[in-house]
Design an enzyme around this catalytic site. Structure first.
Site, short mmCIF file in Angstrom:
data_model
loop_
_atom_site.label_atom_id
_atom_site.label_comp_id
_atom_site.label_asym_id
_atom_site.label_seq_id
_atom_site.Cartn_x
_atom_site.Cartn_y
_atom_site.Cartn_z
N LYS A 135 0.42 4.13 6.85
CA LYS A 135 -0.25 4.97 5.85
C LYS A 135 0.21 6.40 6.02
O LYS A 135 0.85 6.76 7.00
CB LYS A 135 -1.78 4.93 6.05
CG LYS A 135 -2.46 3.60 5.79
CD LYS A 135 -2.50 3.26 4.31
CE LYS A 135 -3.34 2.03 4.04
NZ LYS A 135 -2.73 0.79 4.52
N SER A 163 0.81 -1.22 0.00
CA SER A 163 0.00 0.00 0.00
C SER A 163 0.84 1.27 0.00
O SER A 163 0.36 2.33 -0.35
CB SER A 163 -0.95 0.02 1.20
OG SER A 163 -0.25 0.16 2.40
#
Lengths: 239, 239
Positions: free
Chosen positions: B176, B139
């Site tokens: 993230k 990600s």
DNA sequence: TTGCATACCAGACATATGTCTGGTATGAGT
DNA sequence: ACTCATACCAGACATATGTCTGGTATGCAA
């Protein structure tokens, strides 16, 4: 005199001693005695003796401050902290070089930017085998190597196809992925390809004697908060 | 008795002592004497005294094996090796955690994979402030963070928009990039966005009280040759 | 409650370790 | 050649440090 359950103080003493050892300051028995509030030196000594018999420490009889972490990886270590502490004790300090020029792989003061702590690999590892450089360009972006990253490099003059290497081309150091031509191509002078991992850069193709391979990249680090002052190691731009 | 030029043995003695200190085994005067072949203990002691006066070492008078690297960064260090040795002395050992679960930021034995040497940042730095995790998914590929990379994280419960953070969402840790909604959005419960750096992943949007921020990523490391046994820390796949 | 292992204590003493004093002689510069 | 700073030596001694012996008492299990 109230006592802790069996093994509890032993564990605390171990953590204290280990902490001191990792700081480079092994404690005397009397320092342990004081730290734990024991009335007798012998109490401290017996805990250390227990730790030695458990294989968590070793020491030289009769020498001051001689308790230390075991110096060799025993074959059958229990899977607990001593193992990790032993690994911690094998941290190497690797020079981060400011700039590499033709033939000058050196830790001379003017080129030394910092010392980088690196986990030792294998028992024969030595800091002399390693150096670190800062990446400057975008040519290896596809491999997740960005400008400002630090590469840890093991000095070697050969490498395998697919390895990411540091090579000197036209007296300039560059980080690329190595591709070697088939054995025998160009006579004794094998063809060497240095591949970028970014379509904006071109493959560098040359003969083996036009390239000096400085080493293989074994680790990449990115500091999102810089512990070092900014210092660029080499130029690079799309050709 | 033949002698080396002024300063030369001093430098060699310094390197010897520093090496021993980094191993956690400070030498006695007699060990230095023996290592260098001096006939008198006093010779060794005088070299150490010289190094203390140069600011390269400090020691406690009358205590055994008490010479050590200076423990604080002086304000005006000359730009040579002592500076770097001092930096070396501020290496922290940060726990690489095997898995992070809800609320359990711990160095308990079952979750500790390894100790990672990390350069200290600033004088107040402490290993307790940091932990390391291994990245598992793709990600954050666009940010050059790949599966298998290790992130060094500073524990903090707040961060700025744009910071790469480790957060707990649905009791699962994830790396993230943080985006915070405008102040006051959703009342006292501010909106939080956790952005991937890969178009195949979706932005995670939730309220501030649905997310536990574990810390900010301050360093990313990739081992092209693994010094550790492979161990995965958390699951991640395109949503 | 009893028994056991061991976590604690106390003291004496051997020796490892650092310190100091007084000295020589060597390398380097003038 | 002379001078000076300092790299070396030698010995004595104070004390820091580890070791050993003999002991008590506490936590825990049966």
């Amino acid at each position: 005199m109230p006592r802790t359950p069996a093994g509890q103080t032993r564990e605390s003493v171990y953590r204290f001693v280990r902490g001191r050892l990792l700081q480079g300051q092994p404690p005397t028995l009397r320092e342990i005695q004081e730290a734990f509030g024991f009335r007798a030196v012998e109490t401290a000594r017996e805990h250390l003796t227990g730790l030695v018999s458990e294989g968590k420490l070793e020491h030289d009889k009769g020498r001051s401050r001689s308790y230390r972490l075991p110096s060799h990886l025993p074959n059958h270590l229990p899977n607990h902290l001593p193992n990790h502490a032993i690994r911690a004790a094998t941290t190497l300090l690797v020079p981060l070089l400011g700039r590499v020029q033709a033939g000058a792989l050196t830790t001379a003061v003017e080129q030394l930017e910092a010392w980088v702590p690196v986990q030792a690999r294998g028992r024969g590892s030595s800091a002399d085998e390693l150096f670190a450089l800062r990446v400057r360009g975008l040519s290896m972006q596809g491999a997740g190597i960005l400008p400002g990253d630090i590469v840890i490099v093991r000095k070697q003059s050969t490498a395998s196809t697919g390895d990411i290497v540091v090579a000197l081309v036209d007296d300039e150091a560059t980080v690329k992925r190595l591709h070697k031509g088939p054995p025998g191509s160009q006579g004794p002078n094998r063809r060497i390809e240095l591949h970028p991992e970014n379509p904006e850069f071109q493959v560098i193709v040359c003969a083996a004697d036009q390239v000096t391979l400085l080493g293989k990249v074994i680790e990449v680090r990115r500091h999102l908060e810089a512990p070092f002052e900014s210092f660029d190691s080499f130029d690079e731009s799309p050709e």
